[in-house]
Design a protein around this motif. Structure first.
Motif, PDB file in Angstrom:
ATOM      1  N   TYR A  12       0.818  -1.209   0.000  1.00  0.00           N
ATOM      2  CA  TYR A  12       0.000   0.000   0.000  1.00  0.00           C
ATOM      3  C   TYR A  12       0.854   1.263   0.000  1.00  0.00           C
ATOM      4  CZ  TYR A  12       0.956   0.809   4.920  1.00  0.00           C
ATOM      5  OH  TYR A  12       1.580   1.077   6.102  1.00  0.00           O
ATOM      6  N   LEU A  15       2.091   2.406  -3.563  1.00  0.00           N
ATOM      7  CA  LEU A  15       1.134   2.905  -4.544  1.00  0.00           C
ATOM      8  C   LEU A  15       1.154   4.426  -4.569  1.00  0.00           C
ATOM      9  CD1 LEU A  15      -1.864   0.544  -3.765  1.00  0.00           C
ATOM     10  CD2 LEU A  15      -0.292   0.403  -5.696  1.00  0.00           C
ATOM     11  N   PRO A  16       1.140   5.006  -5.746  1.00  0.00           N
ATOM     12  CA  PRO A  16       1.096   6.479  -5.784  1.00  0.00           C
ATOM     13  C   PRO A  16      -0.241   6.980  -5.274  1.00  0.00           C
ATOM     14  CG  PRO A  16       0.904   5.547  -7.983  1.00  0.00           C
ATOM     15  CD  PRO A  16       1.162   4.400  -7.054  1.00  0.00           C
ATOM     16  N   SER A  17      -0.219   8.055  -4.535  1.00  0.00           N
ATOM     17  CA  SER A  17      -1.449   8.628  -3.994  1.00  0.00           C
ATOM     18  C   SER A  17      -2.170   9.402  -5.083  1.00  0.00           C
ATOM     19  CB  SER A  17      -1.129   9.553  -2.829  1.00  0.00           C
ATOM     20  OG  SER A  17      -2.307  10.190  -2.395  1.00  0.00           O
ATOM     21  N   THR A  18      -3.477   9.254  -5.116  1.00  0.00           N
ATOM     22  CA  THR A  18      -4.266  10.018  -6.088  1.00  0.00           C
ATOM     23  C   THR A  18      -4.785  11.302  -5.464  1.00  0.00           C
ATOM     24  OG1 THR A  18      -6.241   8.779  -5.452  1.00  0.00           O
ATOM     25  CG2 THR A  18      -4.988   7.953  -7.341  1.00  0.00           C
ATOM     26  N   TYR A  19      -4.501  11.490  -4.183  1.00  0.00           N
ATOM     27  CA  TYR A  19      -4.961  12.685  -3.494  1.00  0.00           C
ATOM     28  C   TYR A  19      -3.789  13.637  -3.270  1.00  0.00           C
ATOM     29  CZ  TYR A  19      -8.807   9.552  -2.514  1.00  0.00           C
ATOM     30  OH  TYR A  19      -9.832   8.669  -2.637  1.00  0.00           O
ATOM     31  N   PRO A  20      -4.043  14.935  -3.328  1.00  0.00           N
ATOM     32  CA  PRO A  20      -2.957  15.881  -3.062  1.00  0.00           C
ATOM     33  C   PRO A  20      -2.531  15.831  -1.597  1.00  0.00           C
ATOM     34  CG  PRO A  20      -5.002  17.043  -3.603  1.00  0.00           C
ATOM     35  CD  PRO A  20      -5.278  15.584  -3.707  1.00  0.00           C
ATOM     36  N   ASP A  74      -9.423  19.797  -3.877  1.00  0.00           N
ATOM     37  CA  ASP A  74      -9.827  18.389  -3.923  1.00  0.00           C
ATOM     38  C   ASP A  74     -10.956  18.111  -2.927  1.00  0.00           C
ATOM     39  OD1 ASP A  74      -9.312  15.614  -4.887  1.00  0.00           O
ATOM     40  OD2 ASP A  74      -8.866  15.307  -2.753  1.00  0.00           O
ATOM     41  N   ARG A  78     -14.647  16.763  -3.986  1.00  0.00           N
ATOM     42  CA  ARG A  78     -15.185  15.483  -3.516  1.00  0.00           C
ATOM     43  C   ARG A  78     -16.362  15.627  -2.565  1.00  0.00           C
ATOM     44  NH1 ARG A  78     -11.120  11.825  -1.017  1.00  0.00           N
ATOM     45  NH2 ARG A  78      -9.968  13.659  -0.386  1.00  0.00           N
TER      46      ARG A  78
END
Length: 140
Positions: A12, A15-20, A74, A78
């Motif tokens: 985990y 994995l690159p974060s998709t959130y800033p 963001d 969301r």
């Protein structure tokens, strides 16, 4: 076969974060040591000139600071209905952490505090507290 299994799925943390990323000084503007408003747009804070005694009093220009509003944008994208409440809660929490005298400045304080003695809890008090907390269903 162990090599095949260990490389099968990324961990985990790989994995690159998709959130800033969240950085309080980017998300909020501060005044007199408190976060006071939400930063809605990216902002460039100009560098300043500092006199350096070690360099014979010569002035050195500090670089500009770029404050990104990506985290705020963001959250607004969301959670359009609850974004103001979420951001206000985060700002309030950041101010509480900033004000806490037990904070090192680099981490959230994790010291159980005895409010009657105004000191860290002793071991027996910590155990008593955890037992009461678990008996209350984790909502003490």
């Amino acid at each position: 076969w162990q090599c095949a299994i260990s490389g099968a799925e990324p961990a985990y943390y790989d994995l690159p974060s998709t959130y800033p990323a969240f950085k309080p000084s980017d998300a909020f503007r501060s005044f007199q040591g408190k976060f006071v408003t939400v930063r809605e747009e990216d902002e460039v804070i100009p560098g300043r000139s500092l006199r350096m005694p070690g360099l014979g009093g010569r002035a050195v220009q500090t670089p500009d600071t770029v404050c990104s509003a990506a985290f705020v944008k963001d959250i607004r994208r969301r959670y359009p209905k609850g974004a103001d409440r979420i951001l206000r809660h985060i700002m309030t929490t950041c101010n509480l952490i900033r004000d806490c005298k037990a904070a090192s400045g680099y981490s959230i304080p994790r010291v159980l505090w005895d409010t009657e003695r105004d000191a860290p809890m002793r071991l027996e008090d910590k155990i008593r507290y955890l037992i009461e907390f678990s008996r209350a269903g984790g909502s003490a």
